[in-house]
Design a protein around this motif. Structure first.
Motif, short mmCIF file in Angstrom:
data_model
loop_
_atom_site.label_atom_id
_atom_site.label_comp_id
_atom_site.label_asym_id
_atom_site.label_seq_id
_atom_site.Cartn_x
_atom_site.Cartn_y
_atom_site.Cartn_z
N SER A 35 0.80 -1.23 0.00
CA SER A 35 0.00 0.00 0.00
C SER A 35 0.83 1.28 0.00
O SER A 35 0.48 2.23 -0.70
N VAL A 36 1.91 1.32 0.74
CA VAL A 36 2.69 2.56 0.85
C VAL A 36 3.83 2.60 -0.17
O VAL A 36 3.99 3.59 -0.88
N LYS A 39 2.00 1.24 -3.71
CA LYS A 39 0.69 1.86 -3.96
C LYS A 39 -0.18 0.98 -4.85
O LYS A 39 -0.96 1.46 -5.66
N VAL A 42 -5.10 0.22 -2.40
CA VAL A 42 -5.53 1.59 -2.11
C VAL A 42 -6.79 1.57 -1.27
O VAL A 42 -7.52 0.57 -1.24
N THR A 43 -7.04 2.69 -0.60
CA THR A 43 -8.25 2.83 0.20
C THR A 43 -8.74 4.27 0.15
O THR A 43 -8.11 5.12 -0.49
N TRP A 55 -10.11 -2.22 1.30
CA TRP A 55 -9.00 -1.90 0.40
C TRP A 55 -9.27 -2.55 -0.94
O TRP A 55 -10.00 -3.54 -1.03
N TRP A 57 -7.35 -3.42 -5.00
CA TRP A 57 -6.21 -3.32 -5.91
C TRP A 57 -6.42 -2.05 -6.72
O TRP A 57 -7.55 -1.72 -7.08
N LYS A 58 -5.36 -1.32 -6.99
CA LYS A 58 -5.45 -0.01 -7.62
C LYS A 58 -6.28 -0.04 -8.91
O LYS A 58 -6.99 0.90 -9.21
N ILE A 67 -10.63 7.27 -3.89
CA ILE A 67 -9.50 6.83 -3.08
C ILE A 67 -8.73 8.03 -2.53
O ILE A 67 -8.83 9.14 -3.06
N ASP A 68 -7.98 7.80 -1.47
CA ASP A 68 -7.18 8.83 -0.84
C ASP A 68 -6.16 9.39 -1.84
O ASP A 68 -5.57 8.65 -2.61
N PHE A 70 -3.24 10.31 -1.48
CA PHE A 70 -1.89 9.75 -1.32
C PHE A 70 -1.56 8.77 -2.43
O PHE A 70 -0.43 8.73 -2.91
N TYR A 71 -2.54 8.01 -2.86
CA TYR A 71 -2.30 6.96 -3.85
C TYR A 71 -2.25 7.50 -5.28
O TYR A 71 -1.88 6.79 -6.20
#
Length: 73
Positions: A35-36, A39, A42-43, A55, A57-58, A67-68, A70-71
Motif C-alpha cells: 500500500s505505501v 501503492k 488503495v483505500t 482496500w 487493488w489499484k 481513493i485517498d 496519497f495513492y
C-alpha cells in the motif's frame, strides 16, 4: 495496518473487521509494502475508511469510490 482477505476476495482492514473462518491474514509489513511503497493496494481517505474499512487493488476500485489522494501522487 494488517489486512484480512475474505474468501469472496474482499480485502478488509483487520482493525475494523473481526476474523472469520477462511480469512487470509496479511501482516503489517506486507501490507505496508503493497500500500505505501508500491501503492498497489488503495483505500479511501481516513474518515471514509473508518466507516467501510475496505482496500482494493489499484486497478479494481469500484465505480463511485474516491481513493485517498496519497495513492494518486
Amino acid at each position: 495496518m494488517a489486512l484480512r482477505i475474505r474468501s469472496d476476495g474482499r480485502i478488509l482492514c483487520a482493525a475494523i473487521h473481526p476474523e472469520r473462518p477462511g480469512d487470509i491474514y496479511l501482516n503489517d509489513g506486507d501490507h505496508y509494502h503493497l500500500s505505501v511503497e508500491l501503492k498497489a493496494l488503495v483505500t479511501e481517505p481516513c474518515e471514509e475508511h473508518m466507516e467501510r474499512g475496505e482496500w482494493w487493488w489499484k486497478n479494481q476500485v469500484p465505480e463511485g469510490v474516491v481513493i485517498d489522494g496519497f495513492y494518486l501522487a
